[in-house]
Design an enzyme around this catalytic site. Structure first.
Site, PDB file in Angstrom:
ATOM      1  N   LYS A 139      32.806  47.946  37.176  1.00  0.00           N
ATOM      2  CA  LYS A 139      32.813  47.627  38.608  1.00  0.00           C
ATOM      3  C   LYS A 139      32.950  48.935  39.360  1.00  0.00           C
ATOM      4  O   LYS A 139      33.791  49.771  39.026  1.00  0.00           O
ATOM      5  CB  LYS A 139      33.963  46.683  38.982  1.00  0.00           C
ATOM      6  CG  LYS A 139      33.949  46.282  40.458  1.00  0.00           C
ATOM      7  CD  LYS A 139      32.781  45.354  40.748  1.00  0.00           C
ATOM      8  CE  LYS A 139      32.569  45.157  42.240  1.00  0.00           C
ATOM      9  NZ  LYS A 139      31.890  46.317  42.881  1.00  0.00           N
ATOM     10  N   THR A 140      32.134  49.090  40.376  1.00  0.00           N
ATOM     11  CA  THR A 140      32.195  50.273  41.228  1.00  0.00           C
ATOM     12  C   THR A 140      33.036  49.979  42.466  1.00  0.00           C
ATOM     13  O   THR A 140      33.343  48.826  42.774  1.00  0.00           O
ATOM     14  CB  THR A 140      30.783  50.699  41.669  1.00  0.00           C
ATOM     15  OG1 THR A 140      30.171  49.600  42.371  1.00  0.00           O
ATOM     16  CG2 THR A 140      29.931  51.086  40.471  1.00  0.00           C
ATOM     17  N   GLY A 141      33.392  51.044  43.166  1.00  0.00           N
ATOM     18  CA  GLY A 141      34.123  50.897  44.416  1.00  0.00           C
ATOM     19  C   GLY A 141      33.956  52.148  45.251  1.00  0.00           C
ATOM     20  O   GLY A 141      33.958  53.259  44.717  1.00  0.00           O
TER      21      GLY A 141
ATOM     22  N   SER B   4      36.277  48.466  46.071  1.00  0.00           N
ATOM     23  CA  SER B   4      35.691  47.254  45.484  1.00  0.00           C
ATOM     24  C   SER B   4      36.012  47.042  44.014  1.00  0.00           C
ATOM     25  O   SER B   4      35.680  45.997  43.459  1.00  0.00           O
ATOM     26  CB  SER B   4      34.168  47.256  45.674  1.00  0.00           C
ATOM     27  OG  SER B   4      33.846  46.967  47.019  1.00  0.00           O
TER      28      SER B   4
END
Length: 284
Positions: free
Chosen positions: A206-208, A69
């Site tokens: 932003k994480t993923g 993500s």
């Protein structure tokens, strides 16, 4: 293996090509991963103010992984640039398929980015289409630029890959509006990434997360602004006493899919805070 060797060589060449750039390995940062039992991890921090690079686990820093993500940063830029999304208020109705309580509703882009709504960004990617998406992957030189499989899953199916080092380079260009997108598109996406705002710092990220075989890859990428107040001379043309000093970071680690001993979504953010405090970006 050959690709891995090439990436390490490129990393070394890049670093050595900048005479004024200072590079430091931080083996002590292992402590922040070790306390959670994380063995396969890396962290890279680019200190723009001192033209220095700081890292833990160089081999993994230069290794490419699926972006998961974190790719929503790129996806948002392309959507805005192509007018698929006129602005961050693009409204997409929920398709009625139950996925999670957070996602099962109509949303704007700003709302979808905040909760990392996969189905929203799948629809964004459909509207962009493969040709335009590939054009921007190539133009930006995002990771390995490979887009195999469906337009809605190439960032999680292990075809598109990017390293932590490349993530920070991409984010630095975004921060200074140096990517091949309009200043407006880059400015909007930066505001989407703002997650913590205090008098002392701003934190954008932003994480993923995505599975690769029997393990999960956990990302967190972004930049921090350390805020300082300075006294300007009366004759100075700069009348503001506020200075924002940027730092660019990327962290990833892997854990077995079966390991539920910790909330790994929270752990990656806790580790980020620990390292940024250690370096002095955030106040301890």
């Amino acid at each position: 293996m050959r690709i891995k060797v090439v990436l390490v060589c490129l990393f070394v060449i890049l670093l050595s090509s900048c005479a004024k750039t200072r590079i430091k390995e931080h083996n002590d940062w292992a402590q922040y991963f070790d306390k959670y039992g994380i063995r396969n991890a890396c962290f890279i921090l680019r200190d723009n103010n001192h033209e220095s690079i700081h890292y833990f686990n160089k081999e993994r820093v230069t290794q490419r992984f699926l972006p998961a993500s974190t790719f929503k940063v790129f996806n948002s830029l392309v959507a805005l640039e192509t007018a698929v999304a006129p602005d961050d208020q693009l409204f997409i109705k929920w398709d009625g398929i139950h996925r999670s309580e957070e996602w099962d509703k109509d949303m704007t882009m700003r709302e979808a980015f905040k909760v990392s709504n996969k189905s929203y960004y799948e629809e964004i990617a459909r509207r962009i289409g493969p040709a335009r998406m590939q054009h921007y992957l190539d133009t930006v030189k995002y990771g390995n630029m490979k887009m195999s499989g469906s337009i809605v899953d190439f960032w999680v199916n292990n075809s598109l890959q990017i390293s932590a080092d490349e993530q920070t380079g991409f984010l630095k260009r975004l921060y200074f509006a140096e990517l091949p997108f309009s200043e407006r598109s880059q400015r909007i996406v930066k505001t989407l990434m703002l997650r913590e705002q205090t008098p002392a710092y701003n934190l954008y990220y932003k994480t993923g997360t995505a599975p690769v075989g029997d393990k999960y890859i956990y990302w967190i990428v972004g930049f921090a602004e350390r805020i300082e107040h300075v006294k300007e001379p009366n004759e100075s043309m700069n009348k503001s006493d506020v200075r924002n000093y940027p730092y660019f970071f990327a962290q990833n680690f892997e854990m077995p899919v079966s390991d539920t001993t910790n909330d790994w979504f929270k752990v990656r953010l806790d580790i980020l805070h620990d390292i940024l405090k250690d370096y002095g970006v955030l106040h301890k």
